[in-house]
Motif scaffolding. Structure first.
Motif, PDB file in Angstrom:
ATOM      1  N   GLN B  45       0.795  -1.223   0.000  1.00  0.00           N
ATOM      2  CA  GLN B  45       0.000   0.000   0.000  1.00  0.00           C
ATOM      3  C   GLN B  45       0.831   1.278   0.000  1.00  0.00           C
ATOM      4  OE1 GLN B  45      -3.582  -0.257   2.158  1.00  0.00           O
ATOM      5  NE2 GLN B  45      -3.509   1.834   2.910  1.00  0.00           N
ATOM      6  N   GLN B  48      -4.436   5.579   0.323  1.00  0.00           N
ATOM      7  CA  GLN B  48      -5.788   5.098   0.557  1.00  0.00           C
ATOM      8  C   GLN B  48      -6.679   6.279   0.884  1.00  0.00           C
ATOM      9  OE1 GLN B  48      -6.249   2.651   4.078  1.00  0.00           O
ATOM     10  NE2 GLN B  48      -4.993   4.007   5.327  1.00  0.00           N
ATOM     11  N   ASN B  69      -1.743   7.325   5.360  1.00  0.00           N
ATOM     12  CA  ASN B  69      -2.030   6.576   4.131  1.00  0.00           C
ATOM     13  C   ASN B  69      -1.619   5.112   4.208  1.00  0.00           C
ATOM     14  OD1 ASN B  69      -3.361   8.413   2.519  1.00  0.00           O
ATOM     15  ND2 ASN B  69      -1.487   9.289   1.678  1.00  0.00           N
ATOM     16  N   VAL B  70      -0.793   4.773   5.165  1.00  0.00           N
ATOM     17  CA  VAL B  70      -0.380   3.379   5.285  1.00  0.00           C
ATOM     18  C   VAL B  70      -0.735   2.805   6.656  1.00  0.00           C
ATOM     19  CG1 VAL B  70       1.403   3.456   3.511  1.00  0.00           C
ATOM     20  CG2 VAL B  70       1.973   4.135   5.841  1.00  0.00           C
ATOM     21  N   THR B  71      -1.771   3.383   7.253  1.00  0.00           N
ATOM     22  CA  THR B  71      -2.333   2.823   8.479  1.00  0.00           C
ATOM     23  C   THR B  71      -3.702   2.260   8.143  1.00  0.00           C
ATOM     24  OG1 THR B  71      -1.185   4.471   9.839  1.00  0.00           O
ATOM     25  CG2 THR B  71      -3.054   3.316  10.845  1.00  0.00           C
ATOM     26  N   ILE B  72      -3.918   0.992   8.403  1.00  0.00           N
ATOM     27  CA  ILE B  72      -5.187   0.379   8.022  1.00  0.00           C
ATOM     28  C   ILE B  72      -6.327   1.004   8.830  1.00  0.00           C
ATOM     29  CG2 ILE B  72      -4.117  -1.765   7.257  1.00  0.00           C
ATOM     30  CD1 ILE B  72      -4.911  -3.049   9.894  1.00  0.00           C
ATOM     31  N   PRO B  73      -7.518   1.080   8.250  1.00  0.00           N
ATOM     32  CA  PRO B  73      -8.627   1.786   8.888  1.00  0.00           C
ATOM     33  C   PRO B  73      -8.910   1.339  10.331  1.00  0.00           C
ATOM     34  CG  PRO B  73      -9.183   1.361   6.608  1.00  0.00           C
ATOM     35  CD  PRO B  73      -7.858   0.667   6.868  1.00  0.00           C
ATOM     36  N   SER B  74      -8.755   0.060  10.607  1.00  0.00           N
ATOM     37  CA  SER B  74      -9.063  -0.416  11.950  1.00  0.00           C
ATOM     38  C   SER B  74      -8.086   0.106  12.997  1.00  0.00           C
ATOM     39  CB  SER B  74      -9.081  -1.951  11.974  1.00  0.00           C
ATOM     40  OG  SER B  74      -7.838  -2.469  11.543  1.00  0.00           O
ATOM     41  N   SER B 117     -11.445   7.320  11.309  1.00  0.00           N
ATOM     42  CA  SER B 117     -11.533   6.058  10.565  1.00  0.00           C
ATOM     43  C   SER B 117     -12.007   6.395   9.163  1.00  0.00           C
ATOM     44  CB  SER B 117     -12.503   5.093  11.252  1.00  0.00           C
ATOM     45  OG  SER B 117     -12.024   4.754  12.534  1.00  0.00           O
ATOM     46  N   VAL B 119     -13.211   5.735   6.219  1.00  0.00           N
ATOM     47  CA  VAL B 119     -13.968   4.881   5.307  1.00  0.00           C
ATOM     48  C   VAL B 119     -15.267   5.596   4.944  1.00  0.00           C
ATOM     49  CG1 VAL B 119     -12.988   2.764   6.249  1.00  0.00           C
ATOM     50  CG2 VAL B 119     -15.142   3.635   7.178  1.00  0.00           C
TER      51      VAL B 119
END
Lengths: 237, 204
Positions: B45, B48, B69-74, B117, B119
């Motif tokens: 990734q 995002q 940008n490279v931290t997952i949404p959770s 978060s 999303v």
């Protein structure tokens, strides 16, 4: 056969991107307002992996949802920008609200054609992805570069990839002035759409809702049933 | 459809039918070597996004922007909510005021928790819009004025009209700058009602 156009960032693109990273005198807080996701972080600015916008809306067929993922924004008319064969664009779908993808739709170009995989449950979630090319391929479309849009449909899913007008609108110049401490009155009325006249590379898929999995109650408490979605750009290692 | 079919298509596309121009009297079919479309490898990734503008608005430094940008949404909430709250409070403080609960009734912690978060919620069974006056955060259409909606949620206070250039004390100068609209509407955008919806590119 298709001749791949060479990739060249246009000058306007670079100028805009530079402008938005002028850290203004206001508060020394840095970039504090908004420019959608165009040029949102130094590591992706000016690269082929810069996602500019994600849209998701009901299709002309109300039983479908349309996903639009745009990359490489602020393209001047005549730009010959093209999708990068090393960049996978992934639309993630979370069906239970835990913010972890349950389904992915993957798009990646090869020699003038955009290939699509899924929606399917990926073998791994998170920052790294692979493409299950043996079982999850569902469709493809010739990448459009001009005014006519080449589309295709397979397995109930419609596909498009190519150059389009950027639908985003925003007075980013005034935004720059505000964060630069040069606009004490804030925005103007009317403002000026700095994205007017610019293009973007778009990936559009229209998917039957029956393929998109389950829903959960909206986290803002509105009671509406939703799924979460987000787009990622991932580069081949 | 299996990828084998895909590969066969590619092979078919690479068959070039041409006339020989040398010794043979017969037409010939020249077949290029079969092409295998390769999708192997691991993709890592770089960028995002879910909602428009979140990273640009709230991340105060280039390092935070890159990290977001490279931290997952959770994991974004835990990593960024407090930073975002500080940022939003600081923006208000610069104009000598504090954040007011917004039109959704969200206090600054709740709002930044929701936004951290990154999303986009999508309602497959309800009108899809970023905000249309009735439905909120159920999708994003091509003409939704996401900038104004975001500005109103951040700066508009409980009625959505704070930071609108009002001169409440009548001294001839606005009390607060205009930060709830950028003065640009989507009226110039005329997407198609049919697939692929987006307009033809400029200059084509």
């Amino acid at each position: 056969m298709y001749c791949r156009k060479h990739l060249k960032l246009n000058k306007m693109n670079k100028i805009r991107k530079t402008n938005l990273f002028i850290i203004g005198g206001l508060l020394s807080l840095g970039v504090v307002f908004m420019a959608a996701d165009h040029i949102d972080a130094p590591a992706v600015v000016g690269t082929t992996a810069d996602i500019t916008d994600l849209y998701a809306f009901e299709g002309a067929d109300p039983d479908n949802t349309v996903f639009v993922a745009n990359v490489q924004g602020l393209l001047a008319p005549g730009s010959s920008a093209s999708f990068d064969e090393n960049v996978l664009v992934e639309i993630n779908i979370d069906n239970d609200g835990d913010l972890v993808e349950d389904l992915v739709i993957q798009a990646i170009p090869r020699d003038g054609i955009m290939y699509f995989f899924g929606p399917y449950a990926p073998s791994q979630t998170g920052l790294n992805s692979t493409i299950d090319e043996d079982t999850q391929y569902l469709g493809q479309v010739v990448i459009s570069s001009g005014s006519s849009a080449t589309t295709s449909e397979a397995n109930g899913i419609s596909y498009f990839a190519g150059l389009r007008e950027d639908p985003f609108f925003f007075d980013s110049s005034q935004f720059n002035a505000i964060i630069g401490g040069m606009a004490s009155g804030g925005f103007n009325n009317p403002g000026n759409d700095d994205f007017d006249g610019t293009n973007v590379l778009s990936i559009v898929v229209e998917v039957p809702n029956s393929l998109l999995g389950g829903t959960f109650s909206h986290p803002a408490g509105t009671g509406v049933e939703v799924f979460n979605t987000w787009a990622e750009a991932k580069r081949k290692q | 459809m299996k990828l084998n079919n895909l590969k066969n298509i590619f092979v078919a596309l690479t068959i070039v039918i041409g006339l020989t121009s040398c010794s043979s009297d017969d037409d010939a079919i020249v077949i290029d070597p079969p092409v295998v479309v390769d999708f192997s490898g691991t993709f890592s990734q770089e960028d995002q996004m879910g909602r428009p503008g979140i990273n640009t608005v709230f991340s105060a430094t280039p390092d935070i922007e890159n990290s977001f940008n490279v931290t997952i949404p959770s994991q974004q909430g835990a990593a960024f909510q407090s930073l975002f709250e500080t940022q939003l409070a600081g923006l208000h403080g610069a104009f000598g005021v504090s954040y007011e609960n917004n039109i959704l009734g969200l206090d600054i912690t709740t709002l930044t928790t929701v936004l951290a978060s990154d999303v986009l919620q999508v309602a497959p069974g309800a009108p899809t819009t970023y905000f249309d006056g009735t439905n909120v955060l159920t999708g994003r259409t091509l003409t939704d004025d996401v900038i104004d909606v975001s500005l109103i949620l951040l700066f508009g206070g409980q009625n959505g009209d704070r930071f609108n250039g009002q001169d409440l004390d009548g001294d001839g100068t606005p009390d607060l700058p205009i930060l709830v609209t950028d003065g640009v509407s989507g009226s110039g955008e005329t997407p198609s009602s049919t697939f692929p919806y987006l307009e033809t590119p400029h200059g084509s």
